[in-house]
Design an enzyme around this catalytic site. Structure first.
Site, PDB file in Angstrom:
ATOM      1  N   ASP A  24       0.879  -1.158   0.000  1.00 32.76           N
ATOM      2  CA  ASP A  24       0.000   0.000   0.000  1.00 32.76           C
ATOM      3  C   ASP A  24       0.923   1.216   0.000  1.00 32.76           C
ATOM      4  O   ASP A  24       1.521   1.541   1.024  1.00 32.76           O
ATOM      5  CB  ASP A  24      -0.881  -0.047   1.257  1.00 32.76           C
ATOM      6  CG  ASP A  24      -1.634   1.258   1.496  1.00 32.76           C
ATOM      7  OD1 ASP A  24      -1.643   2.120   0.589  1.00 32.76           O
ATOM      8  OD2 ASP A  24      -2.208   1.410   2.590  1.00 32.76           O
TER       9      ASP A  24
ATOM     10  N   LYS B 197       2.947  11.282  -3.584  1.00 30.49           N
ATOM     11  CA  LYS B 197       1.807  10.679  -4.285  1.00 30.49           C
ATOM     12  C   LYS B 197       0.853  11.734  -4.841  1.00 30.49           C
ATOM     13  O   LYS B 197       0.157  11.494  -5.817  1.00 30.49           O
ATOM     14  CB  LYS B 197       1.070   9.779  -3.295  1.00 30.49           C
ATOM     15  CG  LYS B 197       0.003   8.904  -3.909  1.00 30.49           C
ATOM     16  CD  LYS B 197      -0.474   7.923  -2.864  1.00 30.49           C
ATOM     17  CE  LYS B 197      -1.618   7.063  -3.328  1.00 30.49           C
ATOM     18  NZ  LYS B 197      -2.012   6.121  -2.251  1.00 30.49           N
TER      19      LYS B 197
ATOM     20  N   ASP C 129     -12.686   5.372   2.117  1.00 31.70           N
ATOM     21  CA  ASP C 129     -11.247   5.458   2.381  1.00 31.70           C
ATOM     22  C   ASP C 129     -10.794   6.909   2.416  1.00 31.70           C
ATOM     23  O   ASP C 129     -10.694   7.560   1.377  1.00 31.70           O
ATOM     24  CB  ASP C 129     -10.500   4.675   1.285  1.00 31.70           C
ATOM     25  CG  ASP C 129      -8.981   4.760   1.447  1.00 31.70           C
ATOM     26  OD1 ASP C 129      -8.498   5.476   2.347  1.00 31.70           O
ATOM     27  OD2 ASP C 129      -8.273   4.110   0.658  1.00 31.70           O
TER      28      ASP C 129
END
Ligand code: AMP
Length: 610
Positions: free
Chosen positions: A8, A70, A193
């Site tokens: 992840d 990210k 999420d």
């Protein structure tokens, strides 16, 4: 048999898992933590730090500590998201040669996949240390909402880290997999999420036969924990300005401290109703006097500061349900993922929205890696039937091409199950047209320019003919990773051209190859570093022992020539060992460790006899 690990790769933290003896294990790093900060730093001495080591020195080395890469991966320099990061980040970003983003570490500009690769390499190492074997294959997760450019760039990051990313899966899908795998359930599930930087929601159907089918997905790649932190930072900065008339944002070090304190306060407010934020000596008043920051933040105030962010997630949940053609009450279970879902307001809002309490029992920080690990095991050669899973994911954004008038012609609508392909025939629009240019786009806007350009290619060598007389067939394909490729065929000549749509913001093959080499060098260097560290500790321990016995030995044998000679030699060994440590000379140090061991044995013998 080689294991496939699941990673992840988070905005703030990363986590790695692997299936062993049929169950998924989340692997702890050396410090014993199961998640590792997705942070990379370069020290003044040019040493690269990753994870907790990078985080720990972030305050004093803010400019050379990279976090949240990210948020930038696969994005173009001129995108609004990049502009936003460049205004708030403590590190510097610059435009790269392909209109992409480069991040400065000391004097060197690094591509974003390179930075992410450093984190991936760390996760690979954590897994290798645990497994005691090399790892070369991984399943890596990405937010469901990632477009092709972002997925491709993530795959590139894997390659640079020496990992073959055999599958990219969506984070919510991975979470659903971790939640439902092996449980033999038949249920409609929502995965909410909210992580450090991104928000996703997916609606899935889990079938008893091990089929995980995504029905719809929605999200925002620019909504996450950091936005909550930013609200606290803002509140503190404004308060300070009112009180002292000074702007804390002007001071990078102060800003980094504010950032840490704000995140800490946010996390604490999940458990307590009030926190005190205390930052002594945060700034100088300019009159030779240090200023302190001290404020109390209540949970209620914090919820007021961030209510609109939570509201945004609610709107996205509505959209995901609409897209799935479902009502909130149709959802039979809600899985929470991401550290931010521990915030009481978030939990309350989700529970209210679905009219049910979210399911407990899956660890929000680890569940995605666990799902990736399960998928990794399923893709392993020789996987058992019990390990197999069927993931039916969907493409999160509409894929299309630009047509006359600058409009977007949709070809594969969002939420289509992947892998998939669509073929469409086109005819030339001008007389004697010998080439067509195809612009491949992803997004929901009618105007092509408002969507993400994935790539362009030109089909040449068409027969000269009046407009409309030459037919071209274009096939758009999305594979199970969500990665797009396009083929075009001139129906008359059979001439074909195909491209994997590599982002115009991505890296060239040559660049990736060069980076892979550099990555290998770093891994070697790191191994050498570790070897040296081990030897250094051993040598220092031995020196300490030898020195401790020195006087005793001198008393016993110091009277003889032989004894004096031995003592002198021992001193020589200690000196050479210290020199080897100073010079970081591994080979010499090895020799001295051997010599020290011999000396120590001899000393012990003398003391025992004497
Ligand atoms: P993730 O990307 O899933 O690791 O999520 C990390 C985000 O969750 C960061 O923004 C953290 O600050 C936040 N977070 C972690 N623990 C908590 C907590 N107990 N309460 C609120 N936010 C948290």
């Amino acid at each position: 048999m080689e294991k496939v690990i699941g990673i992840d790769l988070g905005t703030t933290n990363s986590c790695v898992a692997v299936v062993e003896n049929g169950s998924a294990v989340v692997i702890a790093n050396r410090g014993g933590y199961k998640t590792t900060p997705s942070m990379v730093a370069m020290t003044e001495a040019g040493k690269r730090l990753v994870g907790h080591l990078a985080k720990r020195q972030a305050i004093t080395n803010a400019e050379n500590t990279i976090y949240s890469a990210k948020r930038l991966i696969g994005r173009k320099w001129n995108s609004p998201q990049v502009t936003q990061v460049s205004q708030t980040a403590s590190y510097n970003i610059v435009e790269g040669p392909h209109g992409d983003v480069r991040i400065m570490l000391r004097d060197k500009a690094h591509s974003v996949p390179e930075i992410s690769a450093m984190v991936l390499a760390e996760m690979k190492l954590i897994a290798e240390e645990y497994l005691g074997q090399e790892v070369s294959k991984a399943v890596v997760t990405v937010p469901a909402y990632f477009n092709d450019n972002q997925r491709q760039a993530t795959k590139d990051a894997g390659a640079i880290a020496g990992l073959d990313v055999i599958r990219i899966i969506n984070e919510p899908t991975a979470a659903a997999l971790a939640y439902g795998f092996g449980r033999n359930i038949d249920r409609t599930v929502a995965v909410y999420d909210l992580g450090g930087g991104t928000f996703d929601v997916s609606i899935l159907e889990i079938g008893a036969s091990g089929v995980f089918k995504v029905i719809s997905t929605a999200g925002d790649t620019f909504l996450g924990g950091e936005d909550f932190d930013a609200r606290v930072i803002n509140w503190l900065v404004e308060g300070f300005k009112t009180e002292h008339g000074l702007d804390l944002r002007r001071d990078r070090m102060a800003l980094q401290r504010l950032k840490d304190a704000s995140e800490k306060a946010k996390i604490e407010l999940s458990a307590v109703r009030e926190v005190e934020i205390n930052l002594p000596f945060i700034m100088s008043s300019g009159r030779n006097e240090a200023l302190h920051l001290q404020r109390t933040l209540s949970r209620a105030e914090f919820e007021r500061l961030t209510a609109d962010l939570v509201e945004r997630t609610v709107a996205i949940m509505k959209q995901a349900l609409d897209d799935a053609g479902l009502q909130a009450s149709d959802v039979e279970d809600v899985v929470l993922v991401g550290g931010m879902t521990r915030m009481p307001l978030v939990e309350r809002s989700v529970a209210e929205f679905f009219g049910r309490e979210p399911s407990k029992g899956v660890h929000p920080d680890e569940v995605v890696a666990v799902g990736a690990g399960i998928q990794g095991a399923a893709l392993m050669e020789g996987a058992s039937p019990q390990q197999k899973v069927v993931l039916l994911d969907v493409t999160p954004q509409t894929l299309g091409m630009m047509v006359a008038g600058g409009l977007m012609e949709p070809l594969i609508p969002k939420d289509t199950t992947v892998p998939t392909s669509r073929t469409k025939a086109f005819t030339t629009s001008r007389d004697n047209q010998t080439a067509v240019k195809i612009l491949v786009m992803q997004g929901e806007a009618e105007q092509a320019s408002e969507n993400e350009l994935l790539g362009e290619f030109i089909l040449t060598g068409l027969r000269r003919a009046p407009a409309g007389m030459v037919e071209i067939e274009v096939t758009f394909e999305i594979n199970a990773d969500g990665i797009v490729s396009v083929h075009a065929k001139d129906l008359e000549t059979g001439k074909e051209q195909s491209i994997t749509v590599t982002a115009s913001s991505g890296l060239t093959k040559e660049e990736i190859a060069a980076m892979i080499d550099q990555g290998k060098n770093f891994a070697l260097e790191r191994k050498k570093d570790e070897e040296f560290e081990g030897l250094r500790q051993e040598a220092e321990g031995l020196v300490h022992e030898v020195e401790r016995l020195f006087d005793k030995v001198a008393r016993v044998v110091g009277g003889s020539d032989y004894g004096r000679d031995a003592l002198e030699k021992a001193q020589g060994v200690i000196e050479r060992a210290r020199l080897a440590i100073d010079r970081r000379d591994v080979a010499a140090l090895k020799e001295q460790v051997d010599a020290l061991s011999r000396t120590l044995r001899m000393f012990k013998g003398v003391v025992a006899k004497g």
